[in-house]
Design an enzyme around this catalytic site. Structure first.
Site, PDB file in Angstrom:
ATOM      1  N   CYS A 123       0.813  -1.223   0.000  1.00 28.95           N
ATOM      2  CA  CYS A 123       0.000   0.000   0.000  1.00 28.95           C
ATOM      3  C   CYS A 123       0.846   1.272   0.000  1.00 28.95           C
ATOM      4  O   CYS A 123       0.322   2.355  -0.244  1.00 28.95           O
ATOM      5  CB  CYS A 123      -0.962   0.003   1.185  1.00 28.95           C
ATOM      6  SG  CYS A 123      -2.020  -1.445   1.193  1.00 28.95           S
ATOM      7  N   HIS A 256      -2.956   7.165   2.401  1.00 23.88           N
ATOM      8  CA  HIS A 256      -3.439   5.898   1.846  1.00 23.88           C
ATOM      9  C   HIS A 256      -4.862   5.664   2.358  1.00 23.88           C
ATOM     10  O   HIS A 256      -5.134   5.836   3.546  1.00 23.88           O
ATOM     11  CB  HIS A 256      -2.499   4.773   2.281  1.00 23.88           C
ATOM     12  CG  HIS A 256      -3.050   3.412   2.016  1.00 23.88           C
ATOM     13  ND1 HIS A 256      -3.584   3.062   0.792  1.00 23.88           N
ATOM     14  CD2 HIS A 256      -3.169   2.321   2.808  1.00 23.88           C
ATOM     15  CE1 HIS A 256      -4.001   1.812   0.860  1.00 23.88           C
ATOM     16  NE2 HIS A 256      -3.763   1.343   2.064  1.00 23.88           N
ATOM     17  N   ASN A 286     -10.103  -0.093   0.071  1.00 21.45           N
ATOM     18  CA  ASN A 286      -8.640   0.019   0.075  1.00 21.45           C
ATOM     19  C   ASN A 286      -8.111  -0.595  -1.228  1.00 21.45           C
ATOM     20  O   ASN A 286      -8.190  -1.802  -1.411  1.00 21.45           O
ATOM     21  CB  ASN A 286      -8.112  -0.727   1.305  1.00 21.45           C
ATOM     22  CG  ASN A 286      -6.598  -0.729   1.401  1.00 21.45           C
ATOM     23  OD1 ASN A 286      -5.900  -0.377   0.454  1.00 21.45           O
ATOM     24  ND2 ASN A 286      -6.088  -1.154   2.538  1.00 21.45           N
TER      25      ASN A 286
HETATM   26  O1  UT7 Z   1      -3.685  -1.283   3.524  1.00 23.03           O
HETATM   27  C1  UT7 Z   1      -2.809  -1.478   4.580  1.00 23.03           C
HETATM   28  C2  UT7 Z   1      -3.263  -0.805   5.744  1.00 23.03           C
HETATM   29  N1  UT7 Z   1      -4.324  -1.565   6.398  1.00 23.03           N
HETATM   30  C3  UT7 Z   1      -4.992  -0.989   7.337  1.00 23.03           C
HETATM   31  O2  UT7 Z   1      -4.772   0.172   7.598  1.00 23.03           O
HETATM   32  C4  UT7 Z   1      -5.975  -1.798   8.146  1.00 23.03           C
HETATM   33  C5  UT7 Z   1      -5.866  -1.395   9.573  1.00 23.03           C
HETATM   34  N2  UT7 Z   1      -6.839  -2.028  10.443  1.00 23.03           N
HETATM   35  C6  UT7 Z   1      -8.142  -1.697  10.423  1.00 23.03           C
HETATM   36  O3  UT7 Z   1      -8.569  -0.900   9.611  1.00 23.03           O
HETATM   37  C7  UT7 Z   1      -9.050  -2.305  11.471  1.00 23.03           C
HETATM   38  O4  UT7 Z   1      -8.270  -2.988  12.427  1.00 23.03           O
HETATM   39  C8  UT7 Z   1     -10.112  -3.281  10.884  1.00 23.03           C
HETATM   40  C9  UT7 Z   1     -11.125  -2.492  10.084  1.00 23.03           C
HETATM   41  C10 UT7 Z   1      -9.429  -4.310  10.010  1.00 23.03           C
HETATM   42  C11 UT7 Z   1     -10.868  -3.986  12.022  1.00 23.03           C
HETATM   43  O5  UT7 Z   1     -11.456  -3.027  12.884  1.00 23.03           O
HETATM   44  P1  UT7 Z   1     -11.319  -3.211  14.457  1.00 23.03           P
HETATM   45  O6  UT7 Z   1     -12.037  -2.078  15.068  1.00 23.03           O
HETATM   46  O7  UT7 Z   1      -9.839  -3.333  14.768  1.00 23.03           O
HETATM   47  O8  UT7 Z   1     -12.134  -4.520  14.714  1.00 23.03           O
HETATM   48  P2  UT7 Z   1     -11.662  -5.882  15.422  1.00 23.03           P
HETATM   49  O9  UT7 Z   1     -10.673  -6.585  14.559  1.00 23.03           O
HETATM   50  O10 UT7 Z   1     -11.268  -5.551  16.818  1.00 23.03           O
HETATM   51  O11 UT7 Z   1     -12.987  -6.707  15.443  1.00 23.03           O
HETATM   52  C12 UT7 Z   1     -14.091  -6.312  16.267  1.00 23.03           C
HETATM   53  C13 UT7 Z   1     -15.210  -7.336  16.148  1.00 23.03           C
HETATM   54  C14 UT7 Z   1     -14.754  -8.763  16.319  1.00 23.03           C
HETATM   55  O12 UT7 Z   1     -15.760  -9.460  17.008  1.00 23.03           O
HETATM   56  P3  UT7 Z   1     -15.623  -9.755  18.593  1.00 23.03           P
HETATM   57  O13 UT7 Z   1     -14.358 -10.534  18.732  1.00 23.03           O
HETATM   58  O14 UT7 Z   1     -15.549  -8.401  19.228  1.00 23.03           O
HETATM   59  O15 UT7 Z   1     -16.869 -10.513  18.886  1.00 23.03           O
HETATM   60  C15 UT7 Z   1     -14.688  -9.303  14.904  1.00 23.03           C
HETATM   61  O16 UT7 Z   1     -14.882 -10.685  14.829  1.00 23.03           O
HETATM   62  O17 UT7 Z   1     -15.768  -7.261  14.831  1.00 23.03           O
HETATM   63  C16 UT7 Z   1     -15.842  -8.574  14.256  1.00 23.03           C
HETATM   64  N3  UT7 Z   1     -15.693  -8.455  12.811  1.00 23.03           N
HETATM   65  C17 UT7 Z   1     -16.722  -8.259  11.962  1.00 23.03           C
HETATM   66  N4  UT7 Z   1     -18.046  -8.183  12.174  1.00 23.03           N
HETATM   67  C18 UT7 Z   1     -18.827  -7.977  11.099  1.00 23.03           C
HETATM   68  C19 UT7 Z   1     -14.529  -8.438  12.090  1.00 23.03           C
HETATM   69  N5  UT7 Z   1     -14.801  -8.262  10.781  1.00 23.03           N
HETATM   70  C20 UT7 Z   1     -16.149  -8.147  10.679  1.00 23.03           C
HETATM   71  C21 UT7 Z   1     -17.028  -7.924   9.603  1.00 23.03           C
HETATM   72  N6  UT7 Z   1     -18.356  -7.861   9.845  1.00 23.03           N
HETATM   73  N7  UT7 Z   1     -16.587  -7.779   8.333  1.00 23.03           N
END
Ligand code: UT7
Length: 329
Positions: A123, A256, A286
């Site tokens: 990225c 980005h 993204n």
């Molecule tokens: O391109 C390179 C750069 N990449 C990035 O910048 C990505 C950086 N990271 C992020 O943008 C975020 O970490 C994410 C968007 C990937 C995830 O957001 P988060 O606020 O960190 O969520 P999380 O991983 O802590 O997940 C929270 C909850 C989890 O459930 P529990 O364990 O709290 O019950 C996940 O299982 O959300 C759940 N979850 C979803 N629910 C519905 C994860 N993905 C999904 C989904 N739909 N697609």
């Protein structure tokens, strides 16, 4: 008297291309539900700001998207392919293992003979490619470069992993970068920290005619999020200092486009009002190396970014890689 003229590079045209197939969050959620995977428009919008993404058809490669973006950038710069003496494509999803997308793009544009190569910094790829092209122009190795970011991330997504497959899209953006007596690019800085290879990777490879390992994207989202927020502020400050400019001199910030929360946090740390943040992640998802030139082109064509504006471009992604380019448009 000997007068040595300083040599800089400046963007003279931008272009971009999105494949026509657009999937909203609801479209994707319905597709995933058929495989028993649960997600929702609400979750995706709240956590990322993404509302839709574009996916290329199976017979369309990243080089096809790159060529369309390049043609538009050439037209905007009032140049033809034959004027170009350097082609750099930033991509992690090339058409082939080799040769490079850049060589394929060169052939499709009919611009033979000039150097053409890919940059692979995920990225951060476009920022890497732009900094490399700027250096080559400054040394006199090139004078009219085509710098492209092009991706078909839909090919490497695991549609059984809802934590990653809802985040990415396909597309391409391009700029024509030309030698100039005045900047143009004011300063740039690139970084990598290979200790974090595992937090964002596609661990598969080709060997003996077979795919070894898992050729689908893996990401520890929270680890990437934490690293990204820190490095983006630091690299922006460092590039501003190199250019003897201050936060307030930035007219437009184009980070980005991965997650609106990371982008807003960077703008806040740089004390920039949210109106100065260019946002396309809502409509593109993204698109990795394509995200910055896509956002730049949209902001130029919509009349937001105007000649003379100071623009900060910031990339961050797999590697772990990051970097920034500050320029006067
Ligand atoms: O391109 C390179 C750069 N990449 C990035 O910048 C990505 C950086 N990271 C992020 O943008 C975020 O970490 C994410 C968007 C990937 C995830 O957001 P988060 O606020 O960190 O969520 P999380 O991983 O802590 O997940 C929270 C909850 C989890 O459930 P529990 O364990 O709290 O019950 C996940 O299982 O959300 C759940 N979850 C979803 N629910 C519905 C994860 N993905 C999904 C989904 N739909 N697609």
């Amino acid at each position: 008297m000997n007068h040595i003229q300083a040599r800089f590079s400046r963007i003279t045209g931008t272009g971009s291309y999105l494949p026509p197939r657009r999937l909203t969050n609801d479209d994707l959620a319905a597709q995933l539900a058929a495989d028993g995977i649960e997600t929702s428009d609400q979750w995706i919008v709240e956590r990322t700001g993404i509302r839709a993404r574009h996916f290329a058809e199976p017979d369309v490669g990243s080089s096809d998207l790159a060529v369309e973006a390049a043609k538009r950038a050439l037209a905007a710069a009032n140049r033809s392919a034959g004027d170009i003496d350097l082609i750099i494509v930033a991509t992690s999803t090339p058409d082939m293992v080799f040769p490079s997308d850049a060589c394929i793009v060169q052939a499709k544009l009919g611009a033979h003979g000039c150097p053409a190569f890919d940059v692979q910094a995920v990225c951060s790829g476009f920022v890497y490619a732009l900094a490399v092209a700027d250096s080559m122009i400054k040394t006199g190795a090139a004078s009219k470069a085509l710098v492209i970011g092009a991706e078909v991330f839909s090919r490497i997504l695991d549609f059984k992993d809802r934590t990653t497959c809802v985040l990415f899209g396909d597309g391409a953006g391009a700029v024509v970068l030309e030698a100039s007596n005045e900047p143009g690019i004011l300063a740039s800085e690139l970084h990598a920290d290979g200790r974090h290879v595992g937090i964002l990777c596609v661990p598969g490879t080709v060997s003996g005619g077979r795919v070894f390992g898992d050729p689908l994207l893996k990401m520890d989202g929270q680890a990437v999020f934490k690293l990204a927020v820190g490095v983006l502020e630091n690299v922006a400050r460092s590039v501003l200092a190199k250019a003897s400019r201050a936060d307030a001199d930035i007219d437009w910030l184009i980070p980005h486009q991965a997650n609106i929360r990371i982008m807003q946090s960077t703008a806040k740390k740089l004390k920039l009002p949210m109106e100065k943040l260019i946002v396309t992640v809502d409509e593109h998802g993204n698109t990795s190396a394509a995200s910055i030139p896509l956002a730049l082109d949209q902001a130029v064509r919509s009349g937001k970014i105007r000649p003379g504006d100071t623009v900060m471009l910031e990339g961050v992604g797999g590697g772990f890689t990051w970097g920034a380019v500050l320029l006067d448009f």
